[in-house]
Write an enzyme that holds these catalytic residues in place. Structure first.
Site, mmCIF file in Angstrom:
data_model
loop_
_atom_site.group_PDB
_atom_site.id
_atom_site.type_symbol
_atom_site.label_atom_id
_atom_site.label_comp_id
_atom_site.label_asym_id
_atom_site.label_seq_id
_atom_site.Cartn_x
_atom_site.Cartn_y
_atom_site.Cartn_z
ATOM 1 C CB CYS A 152 8.246 -4.235 3.323
ATOM 2 S SG CYS A 152 8.768 -4.802 1.698
ATOM 3 C CG ASN B 94 12.338 -8.279 -0.471
ATOM 4 O OD1 ASN B 94 13.084 -9.172 -0.833
ATOM 5 N ND2 ASN B 94 12.807 -7.091 -0.148
ATOM 6 C CB CYS C 78 6.917 -1.535 -2.581
ATOM 7 S SG CYS C 78 5.825 -2.185 -3.864
ATOM 8 N NE ARG C 79 5.754 -1.256 2.586
ATOM 9 C CZ ARG C 79 4.900 -1.798 3.441
ATOM 10 N NH1 ARG C 79 4.452 -1.079 4.455
ATOM 11 N NH2 ARG C 79 4.501 -3.047 3.276
ATOM 12 C CB SER C 80 12.157 -4.136 2.483
ATOM 13 O OG SER C 80 11.708 -5.135 1.611
ATOM 14 C CG ASP D 91 1.436 -1.816 1.031
ATOM 15 O OD1 ASP D 91 2.056 -1.520 0.004
ATOM 16 O OD2 ASP D 91 0.907 -2.926 1.224
HETATM 17 P P1 4NP Z 1 5.896 -3.993 -0.060
HETATM 18 O O1 4NP Z 1 4.551 -3.727 -0.896
HETATM 19 O O2 4NP Z 1 5.496 -4.784 1.161
HETATM 20 O O3 4NP Z 1 6.378 -2.625 0.286
HETATM 21 O O4 4NP Z 1 6.830 -4.759 -0.976
HETATM 22 C C1 4NP Z 1 3.657 -4.726 -1.272
HETATM 23 C C2 4NP Z 1 3.980 -5.599 -2.275
HETATM 24 C C3 4NP Z 1 3.084 -6.563 -2.664
HETATM 25 C C4 4NP Z 1 1.863 -6.659 -2.033
HETATM 26 C C5 4NP Z 1 1.521 -5.778 -1.017
HETATM 27 C C6 4NP Z 1 2.441 -4.812 -0.635
HETATM 28 N N1 4NP Z 1 0.925 -7.638 -2.443
HETATM 29 O O5 4NP Z 1 -0.193 -7.677 -1.881
HETATM 30 O O6 4NP Z 1 1.215 -8.436 -3.343
#
Ligand code: 4NP
Length: 157
Positions: A7, A10, A12-14, A125
């Site tokens: 993702c 790294n 939240c989703r992955s 997201d």
């Molecule tokens: P992820 O979510 O891609 O599912 O881990 C996010 C984590 C951090 C950010 C955006 C999405 N960020 O902008 O810091």
């Protein structure tokens, strides 16, 4: 067989996808033959544990992701992994931009296409929303992971 979940951050989703798939593989005694990892396309959260909301949602569904540590996707991952599942179309573009050849490119697939081929849907997201967004994302990812386990059992991937 080595599978990488990707993702943006790294956190939240992955990591949720890594935790769910590992949990399901352990249930089927497949943990020794199939390895799962996760990575983000950006390095902003490198070294961090998953977002507390992701940890809480996973815990609610019986999956412990609290000890995972974020890292950035690197070109060498194309050599280390057989399948690379990305959460959204922007991750897809970012990972493909690092691919060196068709062999690399053919490893990359949108996670939700596993359950709904060619639908090209993204796992949204959840970072800027509340806890309920994480629950929704968990269920979407879980469906895809069920399909991955089924395909692995049938030797289709
Ligand atoms: P992820 O979510 O891609 O599912 O881990 C996010 C984590 C951090 C950010 C955006 C999405 N960020 O902008 O810091």
């Amino acid at each position: 067989m080595k599978i990488l979940m990707v993702c943006l951050g790294n956190i939240c989703r992955s990591p949720i996808a890594e935790g769910i798939l590992n949990h399901k593989l352990a249930d089927k005694n497949l943990s020794l033959s199939i390895k799962v990892d996760s990575a983000g396309t950006i390095n902003m959260h490198r070294g961090e544990h998953p977002d507390t909301r992701a940890i809480n949602t996973a815990k609610k569904f019986g999956v412990d992701i609290s000890k995972l540590i974020a890292r950035q996707f690197v070109i060498n991952d194309f050599d280390l992994f057989d399948r690379i599942y990305v959460m959204d179309t922007s991750n897809f573009r970012d990972v493909l931009s690092l691919a060196r050849n068709d062999n690399d490119r053919n490893k990359v697939e949108l996670l939700l296409n596993v359950a709904n081929p060619d639908s090209n849907k993204s796992v949204p997201d959840p970072y800027y929303g509340g806890q309920e967004g994480f629950d929704k994302v968990f269920r979407m990812i879980e469906k895809a992971c069920d399909k991955i386990v089924q395909s692995l059992e049938e030797n289709k991937i």
